[in-house]
Design a protein around this motif. Structure first.
Motif, mmCIF file in Angstrom:
data_model
loop_
_atom_site.group_PDB
_atom_site.id
_atom_site.type_symbol
_atom_site.label_atom_id
_atom_site.label_comp_id
_atom_site.label_asym_id
_atom_site.label_seq_id
_atom_site.Cartn_x
_atom_site.Cartn_y
_atom_site.Cartn_z
ATOM 1 N N ILE A 1 1.683 57.136 27.759
ATOM 2 C CA ILE A 1 2.260 55.634 27.597
ATOM 3 C C ILE A 1 3.644 55.659 27.128
ATOM 4 O O ILE A 1 4.372 54.665 27.677
ATOM 5 N N LEU A 2 4.072 56.281 26.122
ATOM 6 C CA LEU A 2 5.292 55.944 25.510
ATOM 7 C C LEU A 2 6.417 56.524 26.466
ATOM 8 O O LEU A 2 7.324 55.663 26.500
ATOM 9 N N THR A 3 6.054 57.397 27.123
ATOM 10 C CA THR A 3 6.978 57.647 28.188
ATOM 11 C C THR A 3 7.360 56.771 29.384
ATOM 12 O O THR A 3 8.378 56.502 29.735
ATOM 13 N N ALA A 4 5.946 55.951 29.788
ATOM 14 C CA ALA A 4 6.069 55.244 30.714
ATOM 15 C C ALA A 4 6.769 53.888 30.223
ATOM 16 O O ALA A 4 7.730 53.288 30.828
ATOM 17 N N ILE A 5 6.553 53.529 29.032
ATOM 18 C CA ILE A 5 7.387 52.335 28.583
ATOM 19 C C ILE A 5 8.965 52.698 28.539
ATOM 20 O O ILE A 5 9.529 51.519 28.649
ATOM 21 N N LEU A 6 9.253 53.817 28.471
ATOM 22 C CA LEU A 6 10.747 53.979 28.619
ATOM 23 C C LEU A 6 11.459 54.014 29.860
ATOM 24 O O LEU A 6 12.625 54.257 30.162
ATOM 25 N N ILE A 7 10.635 53.930 30.855
ATOM 26 C CA ILE A 7 10.991 53.844 32.412
ATOM 27 C C ILE A 7 12.052 52.575 32.647
ATOM 28 O O ILE A 7 13.153 52.920 33.098
ATOM 29 N N PRO A 8 11.561 51.506 32.441
ATOM 30 C CA PRO A 8 12.302 50.504 32.775
ATOM 31 C C PRO A 8 13.538 50.417 31.711
ATOM 32 O O PRO A 8 14.629 49.857 32.044
ATOM 33 N N ILE A 9 13.350 50.730 30.582
ATOM 34 C CA ILE A 9 14.712 50.934 29.682
ATOM 35 C C ILE A 9 15.646 51.902 30.241
ATOM 36 O O ILE A 9 17.030 51.712 30.340
ATOM 37 N N ASN A 10 15.223 53.274 30.979
ATOM 38 C CA ASN A 10 15.974 54.029 31.418
ATOM 39 C C ASN A 10 16.866 53.283 32.599
ATOM 40 O O ASN A 10 18.105 53.298 32.797
ATOM 41 N N TRP A 11 16.192 52.586 33.731
ATOM 42 C CA TRP A 11 16.933 52.096 34.528
ATOM 43 C C TRP A 11 17.471 50.760 34.254
ATOM 44 O O TRP A 11 18.262 50.191 34.865
ATOM 45 N N GLY A 12 17.351 50.110 33.079
ATOM 46 C CA GLY A 12 18.056 48.867 32.486
ATOM 47 C C GLY A 12 19.330 49.526 32.128
ATOM 48 O O GLY A 12 20.088 48.611 32.146
ATOM 49 N N PHE A 13 19.471 50.543 31.487
ATOM 50 C CA PHE A 13 20.740 51.225 31.177
ATOM 51 C C PHE A 13 21.504 51.067 32.404
ATOM 52 O O PHE A 13 22.613 50.701 32.484
ATOM 53 N N GLU A 14 21.142 51.648 33.613
ATOM 54 C CA GLU A 14 21.675 51.868 34.746
ATOM 55 C C GLU A 14 21.901 50.573 35.475
ATOM 56 O O GLU A 14 23.097 50.275 35.891
ATOM 57 N N ARG B 1 22.535 47.826 33.739
ATOM 58 C CA ARG B 1 23.821 47.255 33.068
ATOM 59 C C ARG B 1 25.017 48.018 33.272
ATOM 60 O O ARG B 1 26.073 47.291 33.315
ATOM 61 N N LYS B 2 25.088 49.002 33.477
ATOM 62 C CA LYS B 2 26.220 50.054 34.153
ATOM 63 C C LYS B 2 26.815 49.254 35.457
ATOM 64 O O LYS B 2 27.867 48.945 35.524
ATOM 65 N N TRP B 3 25.628 48.962 36.375
ATOM 66 C CA TRP B 3 26.167 48.529 37.600
ATOM 67 C C TRP B 3 26.655 47.050 37.586
ATOM 68 O O TRP B 3 27.424 46.713 38.039
ATOM 69 N N GLN B 4 26.107 46.350 36.409
ATOM 70 C CA GLN B 4 26.612 44.836 36.404
ATOM 71 C C GLN B 4 27.984 45.157 35.871
ATOM 72 O O GLN B 4 28.852 44.387 36.587
ATOM 73 N N LEU B 5 28.319 45.874 35.077
ATOM 74 C CA LEU B 5 29.698 45.875 34.422
ATOM 75 C C LEU B 5 30.415 46.529 35.720
ATOM 76 O O LEU B 5 31.630 45.887 35.903
ATOM 77 N N LEU B 6 30.218 47.603 36.564
ATOM 78 C CA LEU B 6 31.126 47.984 37.477
ATOM 79 C C LEU B 6 31.169 47.057 38.427
ATOM 80 O O LEU B 6 32.239 46.756 39.018
ATOM 81 N N GLY B 7 29.900 46.169 38.830
ATOM 82 C CA GLY B 7 30.171 45.230 40.192
ATOM 83 C C GLY B 7 31.010 44.184 39.928
ATOM 84 O O GLY B 7 31.280 43.294 40.790
ATOM 85 N N TYR C 1 22.499 40.080 35.476
ATOM 86 C CA TYR C 1 21.601 41.576 35.263
ATOM 87 C C TYR C 1 20.424 41.538 36.103
ATOM 88 O O TYR C 1 20.268 42.721 36.449
ATOM 89 N N TRP C 2 19.963 40.498 36.487
ATOM 90 C CA TRP C 2 18.619 40.698 37.376
ATOM 91 C C TRP C 2 19.094 41.236 38.827
ATOM 92 O O TRP C 2 18.379 42.020 39.329
ATOM 93 N N ARG C 3 20.008 40.682 39.305
ATOM 94 C CA ARG C 3 20.662 41.216 40.489
ATOM 95 C C ARG C 3 21.246 42.533 40.635
ATOM 96 O O ARG C 3 20.757 43.518 41.331
ATOM 97 N N ALA C 4 21.574 42.976 39.224
ATOM 98 C CA ALA C 4 22.017 44.434 39.410
ATOM 99 C C ALA C 4 20.792 45.413 39.018
ATOM 100 O O ALA C 4 20.871 46.330 39.857
ATOM 101 N N TYR C 5 19.736 44.964 38.372
ATOM 102 C CA TYR C 5 18.577 45.629 38.285
ATOM 103 C C TYR C 5 17.877 45.846 39.639
ATOM 104 O O TYR C 5 17.349 47.055 40.036
ATOM 105 N N ARG C 6 17.923 44.715 40.484
ATOM 106 C CA ARG C 6 17.431 44.751 41.716
ATOM 107 C C ARG C 6 17.941 45.686 42.841
ATOM 108 O O ARG C 6 17.354 46.560 43.371
ATOM 109 N N ALA C 7 19.380 45.565 42.504
ATOM 110 C CA ALA C 7 20.308 46.657 43.453
ATOM 111 C C ALA C 7 19.885 47.987 43.000
ATOM 112 O O ALA C 7 19.758 48.880 43.816
#
Length: 329
Positions: free
Chosen positions: A57-70, A72-78, A86-92
C-alpha cells in the motif's frame, strides 16, 4: 470544428490498436512468460499474506507522486512552447507512458506528449522531451555512480585495485561529462547542426538551447526527487520479499541497479523489463541475497510503476479527440 468521417475512423482505429496492444503485452508479460514470472506470482501471493503486506500500500501510494514529479518537469519544459497547466502536463505524461509502453525504448512517450500540445509547432517539443529524459538519466548516473562505488570498494578494491581505480575514474568522468552537457545544451544543438545529415532535425531540437542554468537546476532537482521515490519504492518491496540488508547496501544495490538498467540499451517491447531484473539479481547476489526474492521485488516494481499506470493511461488515450489545428481533450 467537426472532424471529417475518415479522420474519426482513423482516430478510433488508433485508439483500439493502442488499447489492444497494451493489454496483449501485459498478458504476455504476466501470464504467459517463463517460469520465473510464475514463481514471482507465487511469491507475491505469499508476500501479500505476510504481516508486511502494508508495504504494498505504501508503495502504491507513491505511484502518483512518482509521476507527479514527471508531470511537473513536463510542465516546466513545455512552458517554452505554450502555457501548460499541471493537470494537462500530468495527462500528457500518462498518455506518453501508455504509448511508450508498447514501443521500444519508450519512443511512444514522445508521440504522447506531442499529441497533447495545442500549438502548431508541436514537433519542437521533441527537444523539450529529450531534455527531460536526459535530466532523469543524469540523476540516475549521479546516484548510480555513488552506489557502484560501494561495490567497487567492497568487492574489487583489494583484489583488483588497478581495475577498480579505472572504473572509479570512468564513473567520475561520466558524471562530470553528463553534467557539463546538461548545462550546455546549446552545444548539443550546435553539434547536431554541424553534422549535415542531421541538420534537418535542428528546428525540432532548438528549444533545448533556450533553458537557463537555473531552469536546468530545477529540472535536475525534480529528477532527483522522482529518483528518490523510485528508490524508496524498490526498498519497500525488497523488505516485503524478505531481502534483509543494511541501509547503505539497500541504497547502493538499488541505485546500482537503476544505473545499469539505464546504460544498457533495451530492445524489449515491454518497456525496460529484463535489463533491470538481471542487474538487480547480479548486484544483490553479490550481497548474498536470494535471486528469486530480488527478482520478485523488481518485477513488482515494474507492475506497480509501469504496467498499472499504463492501463490507467488508456483512459486518457480514449478521451483524446482531434481538432483541425490540434489535438485536444
Amino acid at each position: 470544428m467537426n472532424i471529417k468521417p475518415h479522420k474519426k475512423f482513423l482516430l478510433v482505429l488508433a485508439k483500439v490498436l493502442v488499447v489492444g496492444l497494451t493489454l496483449f503485452l501485459l498478458y504476455q508479460a504476466i501470464f504467459t512468460a517463463p517460469d520465473t514470472f510464475l514463481s514471482w506470482g507465487g511469491m507475491l501471493s505469499k508476500a501479500l499474506q505476510s504481516p508486511l503486506r502494508f508495504l504494498v500500500i505504501l508503495t502504491a501510494i507513491l505511484i502518483p507522486i512518482n509521476w507527479g514529479f514527471e508531470a511537473r518537469k513536463w510542465q516546466l519544459l513545455g512552458q517554452k512552447l505554450e502555457p501548460i497547466s499541471y493537470w494537462r502536463a500530468y495527462r500528457a505524461v500518462m498518455v506518453g507512458l501508455t504509448l511508450g509502453f508498447i514501443t521500444p525504448n519508450r519512443l511512444g512517450d514522445y508521440a504522447g506528449r506531442v499529441l497533447e500540445l495545442k500549438s502548431r509547432q508541436r514537433l519542437e517539443a521533441i527537444g523539450a522531451i529529450f531534455i527531460g529524459r536526459f535530466c532523469q538519466l543524469v540523476a540516475t548516473v549521479l546516484a548510480g555512480s555513488v552506489g557502484l562505488f560501494y561495490f567497487i570498494l567492497a568487492f574489487g578494491w583489494q583484489q583488483y585495485p588497478g581495475v577498480s581505480l579505472s572504473v572509479f575514474t570512468l564513473l567520475l568522468g561520466l558524471s562530470a561529462a553528463m553534467l557539463l552537457l546538461l548545462y550546455n545544451a546549446r552545444a548539443m544543438v550546435a553539434v547536431v547542426a554541424a553534422i549535415r545529415p542531421l541538420r534537418k532535425f535542428v528546428p525540432y531540437l532548438s528549444v533545448m538551447g533556450s533553458y537557463t542554468s537555473g531552469e536546468m537546476s530545477r529540472l535536475l532537482w525534480l529528477s532527483l526527487g522522482r529518483y528518490a521515490v523510485f528508490l524508496v519504492q524498490f526498498i519497500l518491496l525488497l523488505l516485503l520479499f524478505e531481502v534483509r540488508l543494511s541501509p547503505l547496501q539497500y541504497v547502493s544495490g538499488v541505485s546500482g541497479t537503476f544505473f545499469l538498467k539505464s546504460v544498457v540499451p533495451s530492445v524489449s517491447l515491454i518497456s525496460d523489463l529484463g535489463v533491470r531484473e538481471l542487474s538487480a539479481m547480479y548486484l544483490f547476489g553479490l550481497l548474498g541475497q536470494e535471486r528469486l526474492q530480488v527478482l520478485s521485488a523488481s518485477l513488482s516494481l515494474w507492475l506497480l510503476n509501469i504496467a498499472v499506470p499504463s492501463v490507467v493511461g488508456l483512459y486518457f488515450v480514449l478521451r483524446m479527440r482531434l481538432a483541425r489545428k490540434g489535438v485536444v481533450a
